[in-house]
Write a protein that holds these residues in place. Structure first.
Motif, mmCIF file in Angstrom:
data_model
loop_
_atom_site.group_PDB
_atom_site.id
_atom_site.type_symbol
_atom_site.label_atom_id
_atom_site.label_comp_id
_atom_site.label_asym_id
_atom_site.label_seq_id
_atom_site.Cartn_x
_atom_site.Cartn_y
_atom_site.Cartn_z
ATOM 1 N N GLY A 74 0.838 -1.191 0.000
ATOM 2 C CA GLY A 74 0.000 0.000 0.000
ATOM 3 C C GLY A 74 0.871 1.238 0.000
ATOM 4 O O GLY A 74 2.059 1.167 -0.287
ATOM 5 N N ALA A 75 0.316 2.371 0.342
ATOM 6 C CA ALA A 75 1.126 3.583 0.421
ATOM 7 C C ALA A 75 1.538 3.773 1.870
ATOM 8 O O ALA A 75 0.813 3.405 2.785
ATOM 9 N N ASP A 76 2.725 4.337 2.040
ATOM 10 C CA ASP A 76 3.153 4.647 3.390
ATOM 11 C C ASP A 76 2.529 5.991 3.760
ATOM 12 O O ASP A 76 2.643 6.953 3.023
ATOM 13 N N PHE A 77 1.840 6.027 4.897
ATOM 14 C CA PHE A 77 1.166 7.272 5.281
ATOM 15 C C PHE A 77 1.863 7.896 6.470
ATOM 16 O O PHE A 77 2.072 7.267 7.492
ATOM 17 N N LEU A 78 2.235 9.165 6.316
ATOM 18 C CA LEU A 78 2.927 9.861 7.397
ATOM 19 C C LEU A 78 2.459 11.305 7.448
ATOM 20 O O LEU A 78 1.994 11.842 6.439
ATOM 21 N N TRP A 120 1.508 10.672 1.392
ATOM 22 C CA TRP A 120 1.267 9.296 0.930
ATOM 23 C C TRP A 120 2.423 8.926 0.036
ATOM 24 O O TRP A 120 2.516 9.403 -1.092
#
Lengths: 197, 790
Positions: free
Chosen positions: A33-37, A53
């Motif tokens: 998935g996308a890394d969310f920060l 994202w």
């Protein structure tokens, strides 16, 4: 009081070459998935909260598709200066983003390009020159361009500052839903094509 | 039906979006006016849209993402509220008044994120509370998205090592526990989907599950990103607990996907250090799980890791990675009796690549892998499956790519045994790969024994397998493959002549079985490779004891004679003639008169008996004359015989111009520059005069037949020969004879019956210019030319 919506920015990071928010490592690790920060950036007197994202680099697992592109305020395209293919793919990434995110004004949508890993092998393995990259950025509507090193992440901060600055300029026109909130006096203002830094 | 469903779904999504946006709008207004009550009310209404069961995971995700973005604004508001002095604990309590459980939990997670950030309570307590509360949603799709939301908002607030949330009793253990618990619950929800709803919707359900899989896998990615998960913790806690869930869920889809995730998201050295545990889980998976793909992915990763740096290799040795993998594969193949051939070969191919990278010095390992593969293939006959044969080619190519040296592969005793299982077509493909490798790396095959082994491998290209010629083969493909065989034979070499002779004999033995179509390609390079050996021996002292066993040029020539004879079966007399002449010249250089004479005889016989096409005759006669002129080994008698024959052939060519040119070329047979006893001016002159007569006759014939004499090219050519021998000092060629030839040509050119020809005019003009030029040079040459009037 500054609008809350304009200090909260959604940023999508795309490209063949990873980094930006990840700690750089030679080790292969797939991203699911996308890394969310989230990241806070101070620009002038304002504090911006960036929701990032990051899907750049490595193999992608994306069984649910890319609905998270929608509503983005900025898209960062990352390539590896040591890989011509990653540079050639920038165009695909940009187009794919515009199709999937379908922003209201694709011509003027703010992008930022980052040339990554300039320090690899003391710069000897570099195959994409800064000039070439800047020329591409210029041809796509003066996209701001930054170069970063793999180890130290120099210039990453500047790139985020630029995103905030961009948002400040183009922020006034983002209201979409229900026309009664649009300030008629502001609607005629000229649109910016991104910051000049 | 399906189209209807998709259309309906679009409508439902649009309706959901509208509802969501309306409530979001009111929520924004509430936020702008700092109205907490309204903000909560509208956000809860907005989140109610996520209670739908009508959307596929894909569409639901679109709705979810929209809500996610809106919740970020609410989160900002909560942060500001907290900064303004509103207690987060109160907020945490307040949101729980929302009427519906799903909106309530989304709001709770959102406040929870602010709660952790505020540090008013230990992170672990908030996380634990949230992850427990989420149990309230047992609907798989809604539950998975809710937990995914929890995972995303908590992503940067885990009490990881070095994070802001560590300390005060919050440790990385809490972070790991939280993610593992969320993972376990999500996997349960995901697996449960499989067992809900009617059996006929299995396919649809599996498609939906496949769309949702990354929500579950994401947890493993989060675990891999946690700084504090070091090898120790991975080994002791993370991997065992993840595998426990994987094994116990007994679900084929989940097991296959999660094994793939584990392999891809965690670092290589972790895999190496926990190989036992990871491989130990494989036999415990459902029998229908595609373990071969799982294991292949693992081995591919580890091979790449081994290839990345020599420094990591000791790690592999330390954990005995090869024997562990080898055992695991053996067990899997044993357990899955029905595994198709491609599966078996894929596994061994991955294992072979692995051992080549990790243990390049252990050829026995590689041979062991091939041997195990042979064992599995035995009894199956030639493999028909296209994909499986492709895998075998990949398997067999691996050692070549690694060592860049066929000689190493030849040491693998099981290598040819694996090739046995290829069908003829693929066998050839593999043979070509082998030859390409040799050519590319310029590999020297140093002994006849190795050559024998090599030809065993590439026999598919050397002869018709099963004795049946392949008629369907594309002509170009055939040429291509035979050309590569030819190049292989051409590059044979060895410094030891004895061994080289043995190598040639071996190659010859195989090549001669190839049948007429192949001989055409293989005999010439074999002849030239043999001649190369002759040149190597030439000049060496002949063994004074006349040892029969040692290699001598004589022996090679005998072999050559027989080799070229093989061409008579095709037949290609013009090629054979060229090869005989080539051999004759080599024999000449070895001072072997009888041998050279024999080769000439063979060439003459071919000329007389086989070459009947007049064009081919012209080419052949010029080759004969050229070669014969360079021969010095012949005594007077032999020389006379051969020369006499050659001039005879020349005079009997069909076309007059061909006759004329061959005859003046014969002039050179009697005049060899560096040999004093080979300067017979009289006979040179006889040839030239005869050529002139034929040129004359040619003109007359042309006159009689066409009414014009044709061009005077032949005369100009003869004039040039006159000048050549004049300059070389042949006393028979006089100024007067040259003078009269020039006049003859000048007259002919002016004659009305002569066909004008600009090329001949230019040729003649430049010949005259040459005479002038020689005159102006002065000295002896100038003096010689001086009397000629051009």
């Amino acid at each position: 009081m500054p609008s809350r919506r304009r200090t909260l920015l959604k940023v999508i990071i795309l490209g063949d070459s990873g980094y930006v928010n990840k700690k750089f490592s030679n080790q292969y690790k797939a991203t699911i998935g996308a890394d969310f920060l989230t990241k806070e950036v101070q620009f002038e007197d304002r504090l911006f909260t960036l929701q990032i994202w990051d899907t750049a680099g490595q193999e992608r697992f994306q069984s649910l598709g890319v609905a998270f592109y929608r509503g983005a305020d900025c898209c960062v395209l990352v390539y590896d200066v040591n890989s011509m293919k990653s540079f050639d793919n920038l165009n695909n990434w940009r187009e794919e983003f515009l199709i999937q995110a379908s922003p209201s004004d694709p011509e003027n949508f703010p992008f930022v390009v980052i040339g990554n890993k300039i320090d690899v092998d003391g710069g000897n393995s570099r195959v994409v020159s800064e000039k070439k990259a800047r020329a591409w950025c210029a041809s796509k509507g003066n996209i701001p361009y930054f170069e970063t090193s793999a180890k130290e992440g120099i210039n990453v901060e500047e790139a985020f500052q630029c995103i905030a600055k961009n948002a400040l300029k183009s922020g006034e026109e983002e209201e979409i839903y229900l026309p009664d909130v649009i300030d008629v006096a502001n609607s005629g203002q000229t649109r910016s094509t991104g910051c000049e830094c | 039906m399906i189209a209807d469903r998709a259309e309906d779904e679009e409508k439902w999504l649009a309706a959901g979006m509208t509802g969501l946006q309306q409530n979001a709008f009111h929520m924004h207004r509430a936020l702008d006016s700092n109205n907490l009550r309204d903000a909560l009310k509208y956000s809860a209404q907005m989140l109610s849209e996520l209670r739908t069961s009508k959307l596929s995971p894909h569409k639901y995700y679109v709705l979810y993402m929209r809500a996610f973005d809106e919740l970020r604004k609410l989160e900002m508001f909560f942060k500001e509220e907290a900064r303004r002095g509103c207690s987060v604990i109160d907020l945490y309590e307040l949101v729980q008044h929302a009427g519906n459980i799903l909106p309530r939990l989304y709001l709770l997670c959102t406040v929870g994120s602010v709660y952790i950030k505020s540090k008013e309570a230990p992170a672990k307590d908030v996380l634990k509370d949230l992850v427990e509360m989420c149990r309230g949603i047992q609907h798989p799709v809604r539950g998975l998205f809710l937990r995914s939301y929890l995972s995303q908002v908590s992503r940067d607030k885990l009490p990881d090592i070095g994070s802001d949330y560590e300390g005060d009793g919050d440790t990385v253990v809490d972070a790991v526990d939280f993610v593992l618990q969320n993972f376990t619950e999500m996997n349960k929800l995901w697996v449960r989907m499989q067992h809900q709803g009617p059996a006929r919707e299995k396919e649809k359900r599996e498609k939906e599950r496949s769309e949702l899989r990354d929500l579950v896998g994401k947890n493993l990615h989060v675990l891999s990103q946690i700084e504090g998960v070091d090898l120790e913790m991975y080994k002791e806690t993370v991997l065992p607990r993840v595998l426990e869930q994987v094994v116990n869920c007994k679900d084929e889809i989940a097991q296959f996907y999660l094994m793939e995730c584990i392999i891809q998201v965690f670092p290589d050295e972790y895999h190496l250090q926990t190989l036992d545990v990871l491989l130990g889980a494989c036999p415990q998976l459902q029998p229908s799980v595609d373990i071969k793909t799982v294991l292949s992915q693992l081995m591919e990763r580890l091979s790449n890791y081994a290839a990345s740096s020599a420094e990591v290799l000791p790690e592999f040795l330390q954990v005995e990675a090869f024997s562990k993998l080898s055992n695991a594969i053996g067990k899997v193949i044993e357990a899955q009796v029905d595994m198709p051939t491609i599966g078996v070969v894929t596994l061994y191919s991955s294992l072979l690549k692995f051992t080549l990278h990790v243990h390049p010095d252990r050829l026995d390992y590689a041979d062991q892998v091939l041997g195990a593969c042979v064992k599995k293939l035995s009894g199956k006959g030639k493999i028909e499956d296209n994909k499986a044969t492709k895998q075998i080619v990949a398997l067999l190519s691996a050692p070549l790519e690694k060592y860049n040296d066929i000689v190493t592969a030849l040491k693998l005793s099981n290598y040819p045994r694996v090739m046995e299982y290829l069908d003829n077509e693929t066998n050839k493909v593999m043979a070509t790969v082998i030859i390409q490798s040799i050519l590319k790396n310029k590999t020297q095959i140093s002994t006849a024994e190795k050559m024998e082994a090599l030809f065993e491998l590439i026999k598919g290209l050397i002869k018709d397998l099963d004795g049946i010629p392949d008629d369907e083969l594309d002509e170009d493909d055939f040429k291509e493959e035979q050309n590569s065989v030819a190049r292989l034979i051409q590059m044979l070499s060895n410094d030891d002549p004895e061994e080289m002779f043995k190598i040639i004999c071996t190659v010859r033995k195989h090549v001669l079985t190839g049948g007429p179509k192949r001989l055409l390609f293989t005999v010439p390079p074999l002849v030239f490779s043999s001649l190369k050996l002759v040149r190597q021996l030439q000049g060496q002292e002949e063994n004074p004891f006349g040892d029969d066993l040692s290699t001598t040029p004589k022996k090679i020539f005998q072999l050559l004679n027989q080799t070229i004879e093989a061409l008579s079966s095709i037949p290609v007399p013009d090629l054979a003639l060229r090869l005989y002449l080539q051999c004759a010249e080599a024999a000449n250089d070895c001072e072997l008169e009888p041998v050279a004479y024999e080769f000439f005889t063979q060439a003459y016989i071919l000329y007389e008996e086989e070459i009947s096409d007049s064009k081919a005759q012209v080419t052949a006669i010029h080759l004969i004359i050229g070669t014969l002129q360079r021969m010095h080994v012949f005594g007077v008698e032999n020389k006379d015989t051969l020369t006499h024959k050659a001039t005879g052939y020349s005079a009997k060519l069909l076309k007059k111009p061909d006759q004329c040119r061959a005859v003046y070329a014969c002039g050179h047979l009697f005049w060899v520059d560096d040999q004093e006893n080979m300067k017979d001016g009289d006979r040179v002159l006889i040839c030239l005069k005869r050529a002139l007569r034929i040129a004359n006759a040619a003109q007359q014939m042309s006159n009689a037949a066409r009414g014009s004499t044709g061009s005077v090219t032949l005369f100009v050519e003869i004039l040039n020969k006159y000048l050549y021998f004049f300059e070389k000092g042949n006393p028979q060629i006089t100024v007067a004879s040259i003078q009269s030839l020039i006049e003859l040509i000048t007259n002919e050119m002016q004659s009305e019956s002569t066909t004008p020809d600009p090329a001949t005019d230019a040729f003649f003009a430049s010949t005259l210019r040459y005479i002038e030029f020689q005159k102006q040079k002065g000295g002896a040459v100038g003096e010689k030319y001086e009397p000629i009037k051009a």
